[in-house]
Each structure stands twice: as C-alpha cells, then as structure tokens.
Design an enzyme around this catalytic site. Structure first.
Site, short mmCIF file in Angstrom:
data_model
loop_
_atom_site.label_atom_id
_atom_site.label_comp_id
_atom_site.label_asym_id
_atom_site.label_seq_id
_atom_site.Cartn_x
_atom_site.Cartn_y
_atom_site.Cartn_z
N GLY A 53 19.72 83.77 38.64
CA GLY A 53 20.97 83.68 37.90
C GLY A 53 22.09 84.40 38.63
O GLY A 53 21.84 85.22 39.52
N CYS A 80 14.22 85.84 41.97
CA CYS A 80 15.58 86.33 42.21
C CYS A 80 16.03 87.26 41.08
O CYS A 80 15.52 88.37 40.96
CB CYS A 80 16.53 85.15 42.40
SG CYS A 80 18.11 85.62 43.14
N TYR A 81 16.96 86.83 40.22
CA TYR A 81 17.38 87.68 39.10
C TYR A 81 16.17 88.07 38.26
O TYR A 81 16.07 89.19 37.76
CB TYR A 81 18.41 86.95 38.23
CG TYR A 81 18.91 87.78 37.06
CD1 TYR A 81 20.02 88.61 37.21
CD2 TYR A 81 18.28 87.74 35.82
CE1 TYR A 81 20.48 89.38 36.15
CE2 TYR A 81 18.72 88.51 34.76
CZ TYR A 81 19.83 89.32 34.93
OH TYR A 81 20.28 90.10 33.88
N GLU A 169 11.39 77.33 44.72
CA GLU A 169 11.55 75.99 44.17
C GLU A 169 12.41 75.07 45.04
O GLU A 169 12.37 73.84 44.89
CB GLU A 169 12.15 76.04 42.76
CG GLU A 169 13.60 76.51 42.66
CD GLU A 169 13.77 78.02 42.60
OE1 GLU A 169 14.84 78.46 42.14
OE2 GLU A 169 12.85 78.75 43.01
N SER A 222 20.83 49.06 26.72
CA SER A 222 21.76 48.82 27.82
C SER A 222 21.15 47.98 28.94
O SER A 222 21.89 47.47 29.79
CB SER A 222 22.19 50.17 28.42
OG SER A 222 21.10 50.80 29.08
N GLY A 223 19.83 47.86 28.94
CA GLY A 223 19.17 47.17 30.03
C GLY A 223 18.74 48.11 31.14
O GLY A 223 18.07 47.69 32.08
N GLY A 224 19.12 49.38 31.03
CA GLY A 224 18.71 50.36 32.01
C GLY A 224 17.27 50.80 31.82
O GLY A 224 16.60 50.42 30.85
N VAL A 225 16.80 51.63 32.73
CA VAL A 225 15.41 52.07 32.71
C VAL A 225 15.09 52.80 31.41
O VAL A 225 14.07 52.52 30.76
CB VAL A 225 15.12 53.01 33.91
CG1 VAL A 225 13.71 53.55 33.84
CG2 VAL A 225 15.37 52.28 35.22
N SER A 227 16.57 52.92 28.30
CA SER A 227 16.55 52.16 27.05
C SER A 227 15.45 51.11 27.06
O SER A 227 14.89 50.76 26.01
CB SER A 227 17.92 51.52 26.77
OG SER A 227 18.25 50.56 27.76
N LYS A 367 13.78 61.57 34.94
CA LYS A 367 13.94 60.15 35.24
C LYS A 367 12.71 59.54 35.93
O LYS A 367 12.26 58.45 35.57
CB LYS A 367 15.18 59.95 36.11
CG LYS A 367 15.51 58.50 36.41
CD LYS A 367 16.00 57.79 35.17
CE LYS A 367 17.36 57.23 35.34
NZ LYS A 367 17.93 56.64 34.15
#
Length: 511
Positions: A53, A80-81, A169, A222-225, A227, A367
């Site tokens: 942070g 770190c922090y 990371e 929407s036709g997207g992945v 939805s 995603k």
C-alpha cells in the site's frame, strides 16, 4: 471450499495477488483491510495475505488491522506494507528509508525455509517501499537481504507468519509465483483445486432454489462473454422463467445488433427480447463530450428503457447481471476516498431503481475464469472468445461529441480492422482490438488535393483479464494494409495511428 483472503491496503497490485492465488488453483477473496473478521474467518479460511500500500506505518493515521487476525491460527503473509505492519504490530522498530526504493533488486536468501522452497539465489525482485525494518520483532528472523536492504524478508516459523519487502505477485519478480505457491500449498496446506465446473453447478442450484415457480428472471443481454455465460447458467437454473432483453442503444459496432440476435437464437434455440432504443440514446447524448457524463447518461437512459421493458414482462421479480470481480473491486473504495477511474454502470443502482432482487452468478470471477466456465457450459467459441466490448459502446471510442455521422465513420473503420485481424488469423491471438475516432483533424493529400479530415487510432492489447495489458505487436504489413483500407474506403479519414501504450499507465479504452 478452501480460500485465501487478501486484505487490501491500497496497493496497485492487490488484484494481482488474488489472480496469482487462483492461478495456483486455490480460491481467493480480496477484501478491505478494515473488513470485519466475521466476514471471512470461517472453516474455509486457510491463510491471510496482507497487501502492499502507499501509506507509511510510521504515520499516525496509517491503515491497521485487528490483532484478532493473528490469533485465528492460520498462516499469514505480509507483502511490502504488510511486512512493515507485521513488524510494527509485534514490536519491531522501523524508520524512514534514506531513499525510497522502487524497481528491481537482487534477492539473496539467507535462510532456506518453506516460503523459499525451490527458489534459487540471486533472483530479481520488484521493490516499492519508503520504510525499512531496523530492529526485528521478537520471534522473527531475517531470511533474505538485498545489496541495499539488510532485511528484505522475515519469518516466524512457530506462528507461521512470513513477510517480504518485495512484490512476488508482479511478473518483474523472478519465481514470484513459486513463492506464493509455497505459501498457499506448503505453508497453508491448500490442496483442493479451484473448480469452475463445481462453482457453476453450485450457482445453478442456488438460483434454482430462490426463484419461485411463478417468478421470472430478466437479464440485460449484450451478446458479450459475461452476459452469454449468465444466460447459459440461468437457462439451466430456471429454464422458461428466464427472459433475456437486448437493448440496441445505437452505439454498437457494424451489424452487431443483427449478429447478436442471430447467434443467441441459433445457440439457445429461443427468442431474444429485442428493443431498438437507438434514437432515445442519441438524443440524450447530443452535444455531450465529457466521458464520465457520457457513461452516466447512457447508464440512466438504459435504466429508463430497461425498466419499461421489464415492466411489460409478467411476474419479473429478479434481475441478473454479468458483474465480474474486477468490476466490484474497482467500483468500491477499500481505502477511503479514492480516484474513480471510470464508472461501472453494471454495479450501480439498477436493481434498486427497478425494485428487483439481484442475481450475480459471476460476481466472484475474473474474466478468464468466466471464459473457462463458458467452455464447460458448452458455449460456442465464436460467442465465448468474442473481444470485450464496453457497456457504453462506441460512445467511449468517439472522443468528443456523438453524432450519426461520426458513429458511421467509426463503425466502418472498426469493421475493416476486425475483418483484417480475422483474415490474417490474428483476431484470436489478441485479447481486444478496436478503433477510436479522435477529435482531431489533420492535413493530408489525396488525389493531388489537400484534405483536412479525421484521425483514427487503432488499439490492440494482449491481456488475461483486463486488469493489466500490453499493446499487441501486430505485423507491420497487417497494420499497413488496415491503414491503407481505412484511408481509402472510409470517407472522412485521412490518417491512421497505432496506440502502443500498455495498462498501466494507460487504460485499455481511451475514455
């Protein structure tokens, strides 16, 4: 289900920690550092990671965690922090570094233990800190150093508390994923594979159990992945009680409304509730150039249109959304007031304004995990691997005012770019590609005549989930062909440029 909890202190890399843990095969949750312990301390908890942070533990108002987390009996890793906070909590002494250290350093391991199992010496690590540990707290010992930092990592094997000043990371740290794997697997003892098939099955059962026989579930499709995967889950969970609503806002790509409708009805073998609201949206956006205003206008207009359609469906009681984990994280400040990068319209007050109860089966997923789940649900590749498209559509790819003429110019240029990517077999090699219409005109020469027309920017990125992205190294000949076609075939364009900015520092979309 085993889980690792990451407590976020505001690091720009916090989401990456969550991603890396899931890549190892263990479910992770990213929560604010101030989260109530009862929210995550249950039988599934196997370990806690304290993120980095921007604050200094030496400041009087620095973020803190409850002492209770150290008595839960689970291993803890500070980054770190998080390392500095652990040292402070257990009585160590810290001081401001003479010079803030940011960037690569070479790690030299002093003590081999589980956290550094299979890690070779003299590896590059990524530093980002302004405070140093001067005196170790009781029970801890130093396990690594760098050329300029005597205490770069510490351990208390008895209490299973480990900490490091660098960021394992990020990809800049060599063998960083192995360090996290050592913590998750060896120290926390996690063994269960994060199973997306089981996750989908559980969500289907949950939804089936809460939706009554006389109730319906509506989805803004929407036709997207996202939805599309939600639609597949809902059809398995409630069948005919599910009603997908597609709203054409007039801000879609060339022929997109027609293609989305055809693909949905062909795959799912049922009709899509279709609404043409393009004129309503374009009127609302007239003479609006500010990107945040565009997003809010589109969001509010969508709510009005969707509310009207939803009310026409008898017994619609539930609203499903394709909200993803990054949407939730970016829309909620974990560390007090913070800068909003952009408004996520699908996380806001839509359910409350409509009076619906909310179903968000993808809320805990990234995603790439959604795509993997879609494969398990049998969704065709052409629907599952379609490039992401922003909710506000071409409105945030036209910098400046939105007009029918500018939309048509962008649609044609974008269609050429995508067509050439497909023909050259590059479409599936990149994560997202699109064209942007700039509010800039430049001088050109066409047919021995001087022109003063618009500029198109091409954008193509490689990414896993959109949190970070690198610009795509497309072949020069491909870019040359795309540029030539756009300038020659799209009236109003006389210059094409290619965006070579990664995320960060840029965002994927221009607005």
């Amino acid at each position: 289900m085993e889980k690792i909890v990451i407590l976020d202190f505001g690091s720009q890399y916090s989401q990456l920690i969550a991603r890396r843990v899931r890549e190892i095969g263990v479910y992770s949750e990213l929560l604010p550092y101030s989260a109530n312990i009862s929210r995550f301390a249950d039988n599934s908890l196997r370990g806690i990671i304290l993120s980095g942070g921007p604050a200094s533990v030496l400041s009087p108002d620095s973020p803190d965690v409850s002492n209770e987390i150290f008595s839960l009996g689970v291993p803890i890793l500070g980054i770190c922090y998080g390392m500095q906070l652990i040292a402070k909590k257990f009585g160590g002494e810290l001081a401001r570094a003479r010079r803030r250290e940011y960037g690569p350093a070479t790690l030299m391991i002093d003590e081999k233990n589980d956290i550094f199992a299979d890690i070779t010496n003299n590896k590059r690590v990524w530093m980002s800190h302004g405070d140093n540990i001067e005196v170790l707290p009781k029970g801890f010992y130093a396990i690594a150093h760098t050329e300029t930092l005597p205490i770069a990592a510490i351990a208390d094997d008895k209490r299973k508390i480990y900490a490091m000043q660098f960021h394992p990371e990020v990809h800049h740290t060599e063998q960083g994923t192995q360090i996290l794997k050592n913590f998750v697997r060896k120290i926390c003892g996690c063994s269960e594979k994060w199973d997306l098939g089981e996750y989908a099955h559980r969500k289907i059962e949950e939804i089936s159990s809460i939706v009554a026989d006389d109730e319906k579930v509506v989805l803004a499709y929407s036709g997207g992945v996202d939805s599309t995967v939600v639609a597949a889950i809902l059809l398995k969970a409630v069948g005919e009680k599910f009603v997908p609503i597609f709203v054409d806002n007039g801000l879609l790509r060339k022929d997109e409304a027609k293609q989305v409708r055809e693909k949905y009805e062909r795959h799912f073998r049922r009709p899509l509730h279709f609404v043409d609201a393009s004129k309503i949206f374009l009127r609302a956006l007239e003479n609006v150039s500010d990107p945040e205003r565009k997003r809010k206008i589109i969001g509010h207009t969508f709510i009005e249109v969707f509310r009207k359609e939803a009310k026409s469906i008898p017994n619609a009681r539930w609203l499903a959304q394709g909200t993803l984990y990054p949407d939730v994280i970016e829309s909620v400040s974990f560390r007090g007031p913070s800068a909003t990068i952009k408004t996520h319209h699908n996380v806001g007050g839509l359910p409350e304004m409509l009076g619906f109860s909310l179903i968000e089966p993808l809320r805990e997923l990234f995603k790439d995990e959604v795509r993997k789940m879609g494969e398990e649900l049998g969704i065709p590749k052409e629907m599952l691997w379609r490039h992401p498209f922003p909710g506000p559509g071409l409105a945030v790819r036209i910098l400046g005012n939105i007009t029918e003429e500018r939309l048509e110019i962008l649609r044609e240029a974008d269609a050429i770019f995508i067509e050439e990517l497909i023909d050259s077999k590059w479409y599936d090699k990149v994560w997202q590609a699109f064209a942007v219409l700039l509010p800039v005109q430049s001088v050109g020469v066409m047919g021995d005549e001087r022109t003063y027309e618009n500029v198109i920017a091409l954008r193509s990125v490689n990414s896993t989930d959109g949190m970070t992205a690198d610009w795509s190294k497309l072949p020069q000949k491909l870019l040359e062909k795309v540029s030539s076609r756009i300038v020659n075939e799209v009236k109003g364009i006389n210059r094409v440029v290619y965006d070579i900015t990664s995320k960060p520092p840029g965002t994927i979309e221009w607005e």
